[in-house]
Motif scaffolding. Structure first.
Motif, PDB file in Angstrom:
ATOM      1  N   MET A  88       0.827  -1.195   0.000  1.00 22.26           N
ATOM      2  CA  MET A  88       0.000   0.000   0.000  1.00 22.26           C
ATOM      3  C   MET A  88       0.867   1.254   0.000  1.00 22.26           C
ATOM      4  O   MET A  88       2.030   1.226   0.404  1.00 22.26           O
ATOM      5  CB  MET A  88      -0.897   0.029   1.249  1.00 22.26           C
ATOM      6  N   GLU A  89       0.253   2.358  -0.438  1.00 24.63           N
ATOM      7  CA  GLU A  89       0.881   3.657  -0.240  1.00 24.63           C
ATOM      8  C   GLU A  89       0.954   3.936   1.261  1.00 24.63           C
ATOM      9  O   GLU A  89       0.349   3.226   2.077  1.00 24.63           O
ATOM     10  CB  GLU A  89       0.057   4.748  -0.927  1.00 24.63           C
ATOM     11  N   GLN A  90       1.679   4.959   1.647  1.00 24.62           N
ATOM     12  CA  GLN A  90       1.828   5.259   3.067  1.00 24.62           C
ATOM     13  C   GLN A  90       0.486   5.543   3.728  1.00 24.62           C
ATOM     14  O   GLN A  90       0.261   5.174   4.889  1.00 24.62           O
ATOM     15  CB  GLN A  90       2.764   6.463   3.253  1.00 24.62           C
ATOM     16  N   ALA A  91      -0.442   6.188   3.023  1.00 28.15           N
ATOM     17  CA  ALA A  91      -1.792   6.441   3.522  1.00 28.15           C
ATOM     18  C   ALA A  91      -2.791   5.911   2.504  1.00 28.15           C
ATOM     19  O   ALA A  91      -2.594   6.063   1.290  1.00 28.15           O
ATOM     20  CB  ALA A  91      -2.011   7.926   3.779  1.00 28.15           C
ATOM     21  N   PHE A  92      -3.875   5.309   2.985  1.00 28.88           N
ATOM     22  CA  PHE A  92      -4.821   4.631   2.103  1.00 28.88           C
ATOM     23  C   PHE A  92      -6.188   4.580   2.784  1.00 28.88           C
ATOM     24  O   PHE A  92      -6.306   4.756   4.005  1.00 28.88           O
ATOM     25  CB  PHE A  92      -4.341   3.208   1.809  1.00 28.88           C
ATOM     26  N   THR A  93      -7.210   4.325   2.004  1.00 32.54           N
ATOM     27  CA  THR A  93      -8.538   4.105   2.571  1.00 32.54           C
ATOM     28  C   THR A  93      -8.710   2.611   2.850  1.00 32.54           C
ATOM     29  O   THR A  93      -7.985   1.772   2.290  1.00 32.54           O
ATOM     30  CB  THR A  93      -9.642   4.558   1.609  1.00 32.54           C
ATOM     31  N   LEU A  94      -9.681   2.285   3.685  1.00 30.18           N
ATOM     32  CA  LEU A  94      -9.951   0.871   3.960  1.00 30.18           C
ATOM     33  C   LEU A  94     -10.459   0.164   2.706  1.00 30.18           C
ATOM     34  O   LEU A  94     -10.189  -1.025   2.509  1.00 30.18           O
ATOM     35  CB  LEU A  94     -10.967   0.744   5.096  1.00 30.18           C
ATOM     36  N   GLY A  95     -11.156   0.899   1.848  1.00 32.41           N
ATOM     37  CA  GLY A  95     -11.587   0.306   0.586  1.00 32.41           C
ATOM     38  C   GLY A  95     -10.407  -0.062  -0.296  1.00 32.41           C
ATOM     39  O   GLY A  95     -10.402  -1.117  -0.939  1.00 32.41           O
ATOM     40  N   GLU A  96      -9.388   0.788  -0.313  1.00 32.20           N
ATOM     41  CA  GLU A  96      -8.189   0.488  -1.099  1.00 32.20           C
ATOM     42  C   GLU A  96      -7.439  -0.699  -0.525  1.00 32.20           C
ATOM     43  O   GLU A  96      -6.922  -1.540  -1.271  1.00 32.20           O
ATOM     44  CB  GLU A  96      -7.290   1.728  -1.139  1.00 32.20           C
ATOM     45  N   LEU A  97      -7.379  -0.810   0.799  1.00 27.53           N
ATOM     46  CA  LEU A  97      -6.716  -1.950   1.428  1.00 27.53           C
ATOM     47  C   LEU A  97      -7.473  -3.238   1.123  1.00 27.53           C
ATOM     48  O   LEU A  97      -6.859  -4.277   0.850  1.00 27.53           O
ATOM     49  CB  LEU A  97      -6.607  -1.741   2.934  1.00 27.53           C
ATOM     50  N   GLN A  98      -8.802  -3.189   1.165  1.00 28.95           N
ATOM     51  CA  GLN A  98      -9.586  -4.378   0.841  1.00 28.95           C
ATOM     52  C   GLN A  98      -9.382  -4.788  -0.608  1.00 28.95           C
ATOM     53  O   GLN A  98      -9.210  -5.979  -0.909  1.00 28.95           O
ATOM     54  CB  GLN A  98     -11.073  -4.145   1.113  1.00 28.95           C
ATOM     55  N   ALA A  99      -9.368  -3.809  -1.527  1.00 31.99           N
ATOM     56  CA  ALA A  99      -9.170  -4.129  -2.944  1.00 31.99           C
ATOM     57  C   ALA A  99      -7.803  -4.774  -3.180  1.00 31.99           C
ATOM     58  O   ALA A  99      -7.683  -5.743  -3.945  1.00 31.99           O
ATOM     59  CB  ALA A  99      -9.318  -2.868  -3.792  1.00 31.99           C
TER      60      ALA A  99
ATOM     61  N   PHE B 157     -14.291  -7.966   6.941  1.00 33.96           N
ATOM     62  CA  PHE B 157     -12.912  -7.515   6.779  1.00 33.96           C
ATOM     63  C   PHE B 157     -12.607  -6.369   7.741  1.00 33.96           C
ATOM     64  O   PHE B 157     -11.576  -6.357   8.418  1.00 33.96           O
ATOM     65  CB  PHE B 157     -12.682  -7.081   5.334  1.00 33.96           C
ATOM     66  N   ARG B 158     -13.520  -5.422   7.851  1.00 32.35           N
ATOM     67  CA  ARG B 158     -13.275  -4.268   8.716  1.00 32.35           C
ATOM     68  C   ARG B 158     -13.334  -4.643  10.198  1.00 32.35           C
ATOM     69  O   ARG B 158     -12.580  -4.087  11.002  1.00 32.35           O
ATOM     70  CB  ARG B 158     -14.250  -3.151   8.368  1.00 32.35           C
ATOM     71  N   ARG B 159     -14.204  -5.585  10.549  1.00 29.66           N
ATOM     72  CA  ARG B 159     -14.219  -6.051  11.944  1.00 29.66           C
ATOM     73  C   ARG B 159     -12.890  -6.710  12.299  1.00 29.66           C
ATOM     74  O   ARG B 159     -12.352  -6.487  13.396  1.00 29.66           O
ATOM     75  CB  ARG B 159     -15.368  -7.033  12.168  1.00 29.66           C
ATOM     76  N   ARG B 160     -12.353  -7.497  11.388  1.00 25.25           N
ATOM     77  CA  ARG B 160     -11.078  -8.165  11.642  1.00 25.25           C
ATOM     78  C   ARG B 160      -9.946  -7.149  11.754  1.00 25.25           C
ATOM     79  O   ARG B 160      -9.037  -7.305  12.586  1.00 25.25           O
ATOM     80  CB  ARG B 160     -10.782  -9.185  10.541  1.00 25.25           C
ATOM     81  N   LEU B 161      -9.974  -6.114  10.898  1.00 32.24           N
ATOM     82  CA  LEU B 161      -8.957  -5.061  10.995  1.00 32.24           C
ATOM     83  C   LEU B 161      -9.027  -4.372  12.357  1.00 32.24           C
ATOM     84  O   LEU B 161      -7.992  -4.121  12.995  1.00 32.24           O
ATOM     85  CB  LEU B 161      -9.149  -4.028   9.890  1.00 32.24           C
ATOM     86  N   ASP B 162     -10.233  -4.068  12.810  1.00 33.40           N
ATOM     87  CA  ASP B 162     -10.395  -3.423  14.119  1.00 33.40           C
ATOM     88  C   ASP B 162      -9.855  -4.318  15.230  1.00 33.40           C
ATOM     89  O   ASP B 162      -9.149  -3.854  16.132  1.00 33.40           O
ATOM     90  CB  ASP B 162     -11.876  -3.108  14.380  1.00 33.40           C
ATOM     91  N   ALA B 163     -10.203  -5.600  15.172  1.00 34.10           N
ATOM     92  CA  ALA B 163      -9.771  -6.529  16.217  1.00 34.10           C
ATOM     93  C   ALA B 163      -8.256  -6.704  16.222  1.00 34.10           C
ATOM     94  O   ALA B 163      -7.632  -6.825  17.283  1.00 34.10           O
ATOM     95  CB  ALA B 163     -10.458  -7.883  16.030  1.00 34.10           C
ATOM     96  N   ALA B 164      -7.655  -6.700  15.037  1.00 35.30           N
ATOM     97  CA  ALA B 164      -6.201  -6.915  14.946  1.00 35.30           C
ATOM     98  C   ALA B 164      -5.421  -5.653  15.290  1.00 35.30           C
ATOM     99  O   ALA B 164      -4.247  -5.736  15.668  1.00 35.30           O
ATOM    100  CB  ALA B 164      -5.840  -7.388  13.540  1.00 35.30           C
ATOM    101  N   GLY B 165      -6.047  -4.472  15.142  1.00 34.44           N
ATOM    102  CA  GLY B 165      -5.340  -3.224  15.421  1.00 34.44           C
ATOM    103  C   GLY B 165      -4.178  -2.979  14.490  1.00 34.44           C
ATOM    104  O   GLY B 165      -3.197  -2.321  14.877  1.00 34.44           O
ATOM    105  N   CYS B 166      -4.273  -3.466  13.257  1.00 39.41           N
ATOM    106  CA  CYS B 166      -3.138  -3.362  12.333  1.00 39.41           C
ATOM    107  C   CYS B 166      -3.181  -2.105  11.472  1.00 39.41           C
ATOM    108  O   CYS B 166      -2.239  -1.844  10.716  1.00 39.41           O
ATOM    109  CB  CYS B 166      -3.053  -4.604  11.457  1.00 39.41           C
TER     110      CYS B 166
END
Length: 231
Positions: free
Chosen positions: A171-182, A197-206
């Protein structure tokens, strides 16, 4: 000392032939919505004209260690260094390379952000091109056993994304969650459920929001995020 012992002490030790050792570079990127791999068309024998992973011979006179060999090879073949390159595997055996009876390849994997690196064909590379990774894996005309090496690189990257470990350069240094999912879907080769996907991102804190940073455009502004350092 007996004559027998003296003879044994001065006997020349047996010579063991060393394997032919190469560095291979599996450079990956998400381009046009798909995971792609960088291939080079070989300019010299063996297999001149065939497409292969960029690579080169380990030079004990030039390379302080394997990581240094990776970066020297990248400079010579691609005209750049590869930040974030990681050692993926060592693959060796007979009949891998017609130049030697036993050949060893140390494979490095690296993700690069599209357009971030100006890659140019260098030494012993007639040209370079990006190819969809799955097409490269299935191409039995690639030089040597590089289809298998690409498969190893793709499978290792997929295993990381499955557990929300995102390689530098994805990814670029800054990105949207939609871009990360894509990008994750492109690596995995399958769609992901947005809510899950977003729930897992929240839980992982990544990922963490970048305060005050939004992506604006034709649609509603979207919060920008950055990757947290992962161990």
């Amino acid at each position: 000392m007996t004559a027998k012992a003296a003879a044994a002490e001065t006997r020349t030790p047996p010579v063991h032939p060393m394997p032919f050792v190469r560095i291979e570079l599996a450079v990956l990127s998400v381009l046009e919505g798909a995971l792609q791999v960088l291939l080079g068309r070989r300019a010299e024998a063996p297999m001149a004209g065939r497409w292969a992973l960029p690579g080169g011979v380990l030079r004990i006179d030039l390379d302080a260690d394997l990581d240094a060999a990776c970066q020297r090879t990248a400079r010579e073949r691609l005209g750049i260094e590869l930040p974030g390159a990681v050692q993926l595997a060592a693959v060796g055996g007979r009949s891998r390379d017609p130049r030697a009876p036993w050949a060893l390849s140390v494979v490095y994997r690296c993700m690069v952000t599209p357009g971030r690196l100006a890659i140019e064909p260098g030494k012993r590379m007639a040209e370079l091109k990006w190819v969809p990774a799955q097409a490269a894996i299935a191409d039995d005309k690639l030089a040597f056993d590089h289809g298998l090496l690409i498969d190893k690189a793709v499978q290792s990257l997929r295993a990381e994304v499955e557990v929300l470990r995102f390689a530098p350069g994805l990814m670029e240094q800054a990105f949207t969650l939609g871009e990360l999912q894509a990008a994750s879907e492109a690596v995995l080769g399958r769609p992901l459920d947005k809510s899950s996907f977003r729930r897992r991102l929240d839980a992982a804190g990544c990922v963490k929001p970048v305060p005050g940073e939004l992506r604006t455009g034709a649609f509603r502004p979207a919060q920008l995020y950055r990757l947290e350092l992962q161990h």
